[in-house]
Design an enzyme around this catalytic site. Structure first.
Site, PDB file in Angstrom:
ATOM      1  N   ILE A 369     -48.158 -56.875  93.047  1.00 44.65           N
ATOM      2  CA  ILE A 369     -46.961 -57.171  92.236  1.00 44.65           C
ATOM      3  C   ILE A 369     -45.745 -57.510  93.085  1.00 44.65           C
ATOM      4  O   ILE A 369     -44.721 -57.918  92.578  1.00 44.65           O
ATOM      5  CB  ILE A 369     -46.609 -56.008  91.280  1.00 44.65           C
ATOM      6  CG1 ILE A 369     -46.515 -54.674  92.037  1.00 44.65           C
ATOM      7  CG2 ILE A 369     -47.583 -55.935  90.119  1.00 44.65           C
ATOM      8  CD1 ILE A 369     -46.004 -53.522  91.166  1.00 44.65           C
ATOM      9  N   ASP A 488     -28.327 -46.222  99.864  1.00 51.32           N
ATOM     10  CA  ASP A 488     -28.705 -47.600  99.540  1.00 51.32           C
ATOM     11  C   ASP A 488     -28.851 -47.755  98.029  1.00 51.32           C
ATOM     12  O   ASP A 488     -29.781 -48.390  97.548  1.00 51.32           O
ATOM     13  CB  ASP A 488     -30.021 -47.940 100.259  1.00 51.32           C
ATOM     14  CG  ASP A 488     -30.306 -49.431 100.255  1.00 51.32           C
ATOM     15  OD1 ASP A 488     -29.383 -50.213  99.943  1.00 51.32           O
ATOM     16  OD2 ASP A 488     -31.450 -49.816 100.538  1.00 51.32           O
TER      17      ASP A 488
HETATM   18  O1  ACK Z   1     -38.890 -56.511  90.541  1.00 53.63           O
HETATM   19  P1  ACK Z   1     -40.265 -56.050  90.816  1.00 53.63           P
HETATM   20  O2  ACK Z   1     -41.359 -56.397  89.908  1.00 53.63           O
HETATM   21  O3  ACK Z   1     -40.251 -54.470  91.042  1.00 53.63           O
HETATM   22  O4  ACK Z   1     -40.663 -56.433  92.316  1.00 53.63           O
HETATM   23  C1  ACK Z   1     -40.549 -55.362  93.207  1.00 53.63           C
HETATM   24  C2  ACK Z   1     -41.789 -55.263  94.080  1.00 53.63           C
HETATM   25  O5  ACK Z   1     -42.571 -54.192  93.599  1.00 53.63           O
HETATM   26  C3  ACK Z   1     -41.466 -55.005  95.563  1.00 53.63           C
HETATM   27  O6  ACK Z   1     -40.776 -53.809  95.683  1.00 53.63           O
HETATM   28  C4  ACK Z   1     -42.059 -53.731  92.380  1.00 53.63           C
HETATM   29  N1  ACK Z   1     -42.227 -52.286  92.320  1.00 53.63           N
HETATM   30  C5  ACK Z   1     -41.943 -51.386  93.267  1.00 53.63           C
HETATM   31  N2  ACK Z   1     -42.221 -50.152  92.831  1.00 53.63           N
HETATM   32  C6  ACK Z   1     -42.703 -50.290  91.567  1.00 53.63           C
HETATM   33  C7  ACK Z   1     -43.152 -49.368  90.567  1.00 53.63           C
HETATM   34  N3  ACK Z   1     -43.160 -48.053  90.799  1.00 53.63           N
HETATM   35  N4  ACK Z   1     -43.566 -49.853  89.394  1.00 53.63           N
HETATM   36  C8  ACK Z   1     -43.542 -51.176  89.167  1.00 53.63           C
HETATM   37  N5  ACK Z   1     -43.119 -52.080  90.059  1.00 53.63           N
HETATM   38  C9  ACK Z   1     -42.713 -51.646  91.237  1.00 53.63           C
HETATM   39  C10 ACK Z   1     -40.597 -54.101  92.344  1.00 53.63           C
END
Ligand code: ACK
Length: 726
Positions: A369, A488
């Site tokens: 993702i 941050d």
């Molecule tokens: O905006 P996004 O879809 O949300 O793209 C970033 C990507 O991973 C890189 O950090 C997604 N992400 C990070 N942690 C999570 C989480 N716990 N659940 C869903 N998406 C996540 C983040």
């Protein structure tokens, strides 16, 4: 032809070049007494700077700055003043801060001399454009006299006295005795144990000691500090084979004493087998922490069954315990406080303590993702035996990593694993015993808050946005109560679930905040997200929950503007300068005035005057209970302090076409031109109604244009203060 085109100019007028041009009236504060003048001479006490054209009015030096005040806290002395009453009719006003130290000798005679060269002025001492300065590294028990001088382009051209305002500041802060010799007790590759003696007992009670340290080879500009309640400390997180400079001062109930002289000690070489000889002294130096500590430690090891036969392992555990004790991280009973994983000699132990190891066969990875700092982020499911399977996000550590990268990656898990709050991202566990190394956290269906809001521009009610902010506030209140400083906080580090619940994430940048309410760490020169960071954290590394509150105000602004970039396309340097000059982000379009006021409150220059997270939470709760309070909107374009008439003459540095191109709105160029908005100057006065009137109907486009107009005005403000620089 009229005679004034061909004839000689009369007194009171001039013509710079002979020929068929008109005579001009002498500009203000200048005159010509003879016929055929080619220049008008400045009146007495008025001048022209070298670069001033002859058509410009003569000007004079400014009067002195007004109302200089000083403020002193633990680490810095601040001077603030008001601009001079008379700027001399010029816009190039700057200030110099000159310093003298005046000491009274035993004979009673007072002698003044220039201040110590290592006194640090933030941002600088000379050529300031703002009306304040912070001074670091001053001596205690000293009288400093500061002369704040106002200057403009014609200063120094006449015989007039300099325009100075003076203030004398006394830095008496109690604490007569210095810390004596600081000794190195032992060192490993990443830590150094120090101890010292108080030369004589100070009259006031000792609260704690502050140990300041930095790498000898680095400029002293970047340093770290830590506090300890006993006359010893183990400083951790250091680099192997590196010489560090340390100095220590005592904090008493009446204030700080002066720093001890500098002491230089080196960490051990990288090879663990070549650890500093002093390490064997650990048993002996147990007396520093107290013999009883050693006894308790031994009992602890026996009871928990962790007692291993190796002396080295015992030494490391000892070091860890001592570090946590000395750094004040031992939780007080009943209050759970955050434990900094950096205080563990072996960070793997912190991971073991705070994160559950998951068998990788229970994890089913479904898709990638995104990309994290250390590797891919995937979504998937966690199927623990006997439990319903849950959707999870899986952060992976990409292959070929170094040991340091592995530690840094897992550091986040050992921080996250300590928190339990509905508005903090929940750690499910880690995979460290097989490859790839993984951190498994709860899955947040809507991803990061900034991109989520950008993709749903204008689609929520104000109350929904406030509810999202409330969730972030709950998470931040929890963190600050735990003594944890995020450093941050930004919308990109908030994750949103399918029910729009916002949770704080990304614990990579954090450092521990000691249980002392005043404790705040200084940065070691790491990367700082400038637009989100409080001025005191940028200027001298003072991170605290109050600096998190500043960042929270920026997050509020991001939320209310649906993910707009704070300060738009301004450069980081311009952001710092504008903030220093007192500029603050205007209310986003459609933002209730109460919320903008809360943002401004979070952006108070003085950290102590900002609300804390508990205050923010109760304020938001009041708004939610009484939604009528959200109905009055801040009038977007007019909320800026400058009225259009105050706008300066400024060079048109881009055309309307360039401007619209830069915000990807060039399709509207003709709307502006047809409605008579032909200059950026005229556009800078437009508000939402004007934008609508010229036929721009899409809310998202209106928002983008209004934001950019505000940015334009911000730049004009900056140009007004500093002049135009290419
Ligand atoms: O905006 P996004 O879809 O949300 O793209 C970033 C990507 O991973 C890189 O950090 C997604 N992400 C990070 N942690 C999570 C989480 N716990 N659940 C869903 N998406 C996540 C983040």
């Amino acid at each position: 032809m009229p005679s004034n085109y061909t004839g000689a100019c009369k007194p009171g007028s001039f013509k710079a070049f002979a020929g068929n041009t008109k005579c001009s009236k002498c500009p203000p504060h200048s005159s010509s007494h003879d016929q055929a003048a080619t220049v008008c001479h400045c009146d007495k006490s008025f001048f022209r700077a070298l670069k001033d054209p002859s058509t410009m009015a003569c000007t004079r030096p400014p009067s002195a700055p007004r109302n200089v005040v000083s403020l002193i806290n633990d680490t810095a002395l601040f001077l603030q003043w008001m601009p001079p009453r008379d700027s001399g009719d010029r816009k190039d006003l700057t200030y110099n801060v000159l310093c003298q130290r005046c000491d009274t000798a035993d004979s009673g005679l007072t002698q003044c001399e220039p201040c110590e060269p290592d006194l640090r002025f933030i941002p600088k001492a000379l050529g300031l454009t703002g009306t304040s300065v912070a001074i670091l590294e001053y001596a205690v028990h000293a009288n400093y006299t500061f002369h704040v001088e106002a200057l403009n382009g014609v200063s120094g051209l006449g015989v007039a006295a300099r325009s100075l305002a003076n203030i004398t500041v006394n830095t008496h802060q109690a604490g007569p005795a210095l810390v004596g010799v600081v000794r190195k007790d032992w060192a490993t590759e990443n830590s150094i144990a120090l101890s010292w003696e108080q030369v004589e007992q100070p009259p006031a009670d000792i609260v704690d000691y502050e140990v300041k340290y930095y790498e000898r080879e680095q400029e002293q500009l970047s340093y770290s500090s830590t506090r300890t309640r006993t006359a010893s400390v183990v400083v951790t997180g250091l680099r192997p084979s590196t010489v560090y400079v340390f100095h220590v001062r005592t904090r008493t109930t009446a204030g700080f004493t002066a720093y001890s002289p500098n002491f230089e000690f080196s960490t051990a070489a990288e090879d663990p087998d070549v650890a500093d000889q002093g390490q064997v002294l650990v048993m002996v130096t147990a007396s520093v922490g107290g013999f009883s500590l050693l006894v308790i430690l031994t009992l602890f090891l026996l009871i928990t069954g962790r007692c291993q036969g190796y002396i080295k392992a015992r030494m490391k555990s000892e070091e860890k315990r001592r570090t946590r004790f000395h750094s004040g991280h031992v939780p007080f009973s009943g209050i759970k406080t955050y434990v900094d994983p950096d205080t563990y000699e072996d960070p793997t132990q912190a991971v073991e303590e705070f994160a559950k190891e998951i068998d990788p066969s229970y994890i089913c990875i479904e898709r990638v993702i995104g990309a994290g700092e250390f590797g891919e982020v995937c979504s998937g499911r966690l199927r623990l035996p006997g439990r319903m399977d849950v959707p999870v996000a899986i952060k992976t550590l990409k292959g070929g990593y170094s040991e340091q990268q592995r530690r840094d990656f897992l550091r986040e898990a050992s921080i996250m694993g300590q928190f339990c709050c509905t508005n903090i991202i929940r750690l499910e566990g880690v995979v460290t015993n097989s490859r790839p190394v993984m951190i498994v956290v709860e899955y947040m269906e809507n991803g990061a808050l900034d991109s989520f809001l950008r993709s749903r521009d204008g689609q929520f009610t104000v109350l929904q946005l406030v509810d999202m902010l409330r969730g972030i506030t709950v998470g931040m209140t929890y963190l600050s109560d735990m003594g944890y400083v995020h450093r941050d906080l930004a919308a990109r580090n908030i994750l949103v679930d399918k029910n729009l619940v916002c949770k704080v994430s990304d614990f990579g940048m954090s450092r521990v905040l000691e249980d002392d309410s005043e404790a705040a760490y200084t940065a070691t020169g790491g990367k700082i997200p400038i637009r989100w960071t409080a001025p005191e954290a940028i200027a001298y590394g003072k991170f605290s929950s109050a600096s998190d509150v500043w960042s929270y105000g920026i997050v509020m602004w991001e939320v209310m503007s649906y993910g707009e970039r704070p300060y738009w396309e301004m450069s980081n340097q311009d952001v710092i300068l504008s903030i220093e000059e007192g500029y603050r982000l205007p209310a986003p379009m459609g933002c209730p005035v109460t919320l903008h006021q809360l943002m401004l409150h979070c952006w108070q220059k003085e950290a102590g005057q900002r609300p804390n997270f508990t205050d923010v939470l109760s304020f938001l709760d009041k708004l939610i209970i009484n939604p009528g309070s959200l109905l009055t909107l801040a009038n977007d374009a007019q909320s800026l302090t400058d009225s259009p008439e105050d706008l300066p003459d400024y060079p048109l540095f881009i055309s309307i076409g360039d401007w619209l191109d830069s915000i990807k709105m060039s399709q509207y160029k003709n709307n502006f031109l047809a409605a008579g908005y032909t200059t950026l100057d005229s556009i800078s006065t437009m508000n939402t109604d004007d934008i609508r009137r010229i036929g721009i109907c899409l809310i998202g486009h209106q928002r983008r244009i209004i934001s950019s107009i505000q940015s334009l005005r911000l730049q004009l403000h900056h140009i007004q203060q500093n002049g135009f620089q290419v």
